[in-house]
Design an enzyme around this catalytic site. Structure first.
Site, PDB file in Angstrom:
ATOM      1  N   HIS A  10     114.242  10.595  57.409  1.00 63.26           N
ATOM      2  CA  HIS A  10     113.214  11.031  56.442  1.00 63.26           C
ATOM      3  C   HIS A  10     111.733  10.363  56.462  1.00 63.26           C
ATOM      4  CE1 HIS A  10     115.895  14.179  54.779  1.00 63.26           C
ATOM      5  NE2 HIS A  10     116.783  13.179  54.448  1.00 63.26           N
ATOM      6  N   CYS A  66     109.547  13.267  59.444  1.00 65.16           N
ATOM      7  CA  CYS A  66     108.395  14.366  58.974  1.00 65.16           C
ATOM      8  C   CYS A  66     107.107  13.562  58.819  1.00 65.16           C
ATOM      9  CB  CYS A  66     108.749  14.982  57.778  1.00 65.16           C
ATOM     10  SG  CYS A  66     109.827  15.967  57.681  1.00 65.16           S
TER      11      CYS A  66
END
Length: 266
Positions: A10, A66
């Site tokens: 993440h 991301c």
């Protein structure tokens, strides 16, 4: 020396309080203990990974998360064309002016404003994998990475062919955490795997990739991504980000500007 740092997990963004970020946001990685210890900010990664690198050493950072386009705050970023026009397309933009003695190359999963996707389509439904890292492995194993230009072109081609035009079954949106949301990701189907990373069943047979993975595991230490599949209510808005030519674009940044026809090797 040639070093490799790999992160698959993440990513997020935080408000930049230095005034140095063009978009006003710092890019971050989310370690397993991020709720207690906080995000790992791009400035920290630069200070620990890039700044100490001596002249003559080279570092490749492969980051599938991301908002990872400028996760190292390097001096130059290759801006790809809007559409895939061939391996020679695009241009270099200078985004920094730091003194960096060593050679540093960042291959990231998407641009700063984008999110990296996870999907089971690339593995034929066998496992949920990070689209960027899977396309990287496919490019290397197929021999379509003789230069940095060819590597980027092949990765983007694989990703866009997978997610062209319409959302497909087995597509997962792996959203990073930023100041505007408390959600991690949203799953639209497919088998659950490692969020933003390589799930089971991916063949990492190439020695270069195996070496990268081994070194990445050793280097990353506590920065192992949290494997959480969360929920979000605004699915329509999220899906729209990957439709109509807005699919994530693998991005290359470097300490120094160079010819993308230069041979790629780790």
């Amino acid at each position: 020396d040639s070093l490799v740092f790999m992160f698959s997990g993440h990513g997020g963004q935080k408000r930049d309080r230095t005034g140095l970020e063009r978009d006003g946001k710092c890019e971050t990685l989310l370690p397993l203990d991020h709720r207690h210890s906080g995000h790992i900010v791009d400035d920290e990664l630069f200070n620990y990974l890039v700044r100490p690198l001596p002249q003559g050493a080279r570092l490749h950072v492969i980051c599938d998360s991301c908002h990872s386009g400028t996760i190292l705050d390097l001096n130059y970023q290759h801006t790809p064309p809007k559409f895939v026009n061939g391996p020679r397309a695009g241009r270099w933009d200078q985004i920094g002016n730091e003194y960096i003695p060593g050679e540093v190359y960042l291959i990231s999963g998407c641009q700063d404003h984008q999110c990296s996707v996870t999907t089971s389509r690339m593995s034929g439904g066998e496992a949920t994998t990070g689209a960027m890292l899977y396309s990287f492995v496919q490019a290397v194993e197929s021999g379509r990475c003789r230069s940095y230009a060819e590597l980027l072109f092949t990765m983007r081609q694989i990703i866009e062919e997978t997610f062209s035009n319409n959302r497909r079954p087995g597509l997962n949106f792996n959203f990073g955490i930023n100041n505007n949301t408390n959600y991690h990701s949203v799953s639209y189907g497919g088998r659950r795997g490692m969020g933003g990373g390589v799930g089971g069943g991916v063949n990492m047979g190439q020695a270069a990739i195996a070496g990268a993975a081994a070194f990445g595991v050793a280097m990353i230490g506590a920065a192992v991504a949290e494997n959480v599949i969360g929920h979000h209510h605004d699915k329509g808005r999220q899906a729209a980000g990957f439709l109509g030519g807005k699919v994530q674009i693998p991005t290359l940044s470097s300490a120094h500007m160079f010819d993308l026809q230069q041979p790629f090797y780790l």
